[in-house]
Design a protein around this motif. Structure first.
Motif, PDB file in Angstrom:
ATOM      1  N   MET A  81     -48.936 -40.988  41.811  1.00  0.00           N
ATOM      2  CA  MET A  81     -47.941 -42.007  42.290  1.00  0.00           C
ATOM      3  C   MET A  81     -46.945 -40.808  43.435  1.00  0.00           C
ATOM      4  O   MET A  81     -46.847 -41.317  44.399  1.00  0.00           O
ATOM      5  N   LYS A  82     -46.913 -39.762  42.924  1.00  0.00           N
ATOM      6  CA  LYS A  82     -46.063 -38.786  43.656  1.00  0.00           C
ATOM      7  C   LYS A  82     -46.547 -38.399  44.909  1.00  0.00           C
ATOM      8  O   LYS A  82     -45.951 -38.048  46.114  1.00  0.00           O
ATOM      9  N   GLU A  83     -48.067 -38.270  44.981  1.00  0.00           N
ATOM     10  CA  GLU A  83     -48.765 -38.065  46.302  1.00  0.00           C
ATOM     11  C   GLU A  83     -48.482 -39.178  47.209  1.00  0.00           C
ATOM     12  O   GLU A  83     -48.456 -38.891  48.435  1.00  0.00           O
ATOM     13  N   VAL A  84     -48.477 -40.273  46.683  1.00  0.00           N
ATOM     14  CA  VAL A  84     -48.458 -41.525  47.666  1.00  0.00           C
ATOM     15  C   VAL A  84     -47.074 -41.617  48.132  1.00  0.00           C
ATOM     16  O   VAL A  84     -46.785 -42.037  49.106  1.00  0.00           O
TER      17      VAL A  84
ATOM     18  N   ALA B 244     -39.524 -42.001  37.799  1.00  0.00           N
ATOM     19  CA  ALA B 244     -40.127 -40.972  36.697  1.00  0.00           C
ATOM     20  C   ALA B 244     -40.849 -41.800  35.762  1.00  0.00           C
ATOM     21  O   ALA B 244     -40.920 -42.920  35.581  1.00  0.00           O
ATOM     22  N   ARG B 245     -41.761 -41.088  35.318  1.00  0.00           N
ATOM     23  CA  ARG B 245     -42.998 -41.473  34.264  1.00  0.00           C
ATOM     24  C   ARG B 245     -41.997 -42.221  33.133  1.00  0.00           C
ATOM     25  O   ARG B 245     -42.433 -43.284  32.663  1.00  0.00           O
TER      26      ARG B 245
ATOM     27  N   PHE C  85     -42.245 -46.068  31.570  1.00  0.00           N
ATOM     28  CA  PHE C  85     -42.697 -46.320  30.038  1.00  0.00           C
ATOM     29  C   PHE C  85     -41.496 -47.081  29.503  1.00  0.00           C
ATOM     30  O   PHE C  85     -41.616 -48.154  28.690  1.00  0.00           O
ATOM     31  N   ARG C  86     -40.283 -46.801  29.838  1.00  0.00           N
ATOM     32  CA  ARG C  86     -39.153 -47.622  29.207  1.00  0.00           C
ATOM     33  C   ARG C  86     -39.126 -49.149  29.718  1.00  0.00           C
ATOM     34  O   ARG C  86     -39.087 -49.931  28.985  1.00  0.00           O
ATOM     35  N   TRP C  87     -39.405 -49.187  31.010  1.00  0.00           N
ATOM     36  CA  TRP C  87     -39.852 -50.633  31.488  1.00  0.00           C
ATOM     37  C   TRP C  87     -40.802 -51.290  30.921  1.00  0.00           C
ATOM     38  O   TRP C  87     -40.622 -52.649  30.531  1.00  0.00           O
ATOM     39  N   CYS C  88     -41.825 -50.618  30.819  1.00  0.00           N
ATOM     40  CA  CYS C  88     -43.163 -51.195  30.013  1.00  0.00           C
ATOM     41  C   CYS C  88     -42.840 -51.555  28.463  1.00  0.00           C
ATOM     42  O   CYS C  88     -43.134 -52.787  28.066  1.00  0.00           O
TER      43      CYS C  88
END
Length: 117
Positions: free
Chosen positions: A1-4, A11-12, A16-19
């Motif tokens: 994702m950082k590449e795009v 941040a990961r 994860f917290r949102w999921c």
């Protein structure tokens, strides 16, 4: 994702917290109410009342203003310093920025009282 997305990528751990919250049943994206200091909300009537009190008595304190108007001391402080632009100088409230007429009047007072001679 950082590449795009580059540095603006989440941040990961945030993802994860949102999921986890979604899987727990939370589908509302708005913030939940939380404790803490509320945002200072002032209306023009309160601001005018504070300004009138200061103009009547330049030596009035923030606490006295808060008691007189039944507002929080922090709110009174916010109105005085941020909204009205006053500072305490020699125990008196004075505007931070003077208009041209006020500057001219002050110079005139100094010249008549022999301060500059």
């Amino acid at each position: 994702m950082k590449e795009v997305h580059g540095e603006q990528c989440l941040a990961r751990c945030t993802i994860f917290r949102w999921c986890q919250r979604y899987e727990a049943g939370r589908v509302n994206i708005k913030d939940l109410p939380r404790s803490g200091q509320a945002h200072v909300v002032t209306n023009s009537a309160t601001i005018s009342a504070v300004d009138e009190l200061i103009r009547k008595n330049r030596r009035i304190t923030t606490r006295e203003i808060a008691i007189e108007l039944s507002i929080n001391k922090g709110t009174a402080h916010h109105i005085i310093h941020k909204k009205l632009g006053y500072d305490k100088v020699c125990s008196q409230w004075v505007p931070k920025h003077l208009s041209e007429n006020q500057k001219t009047a002050r110079v005139g007072v100094c010249l008549t009282q022999q301060f500059l001679h």
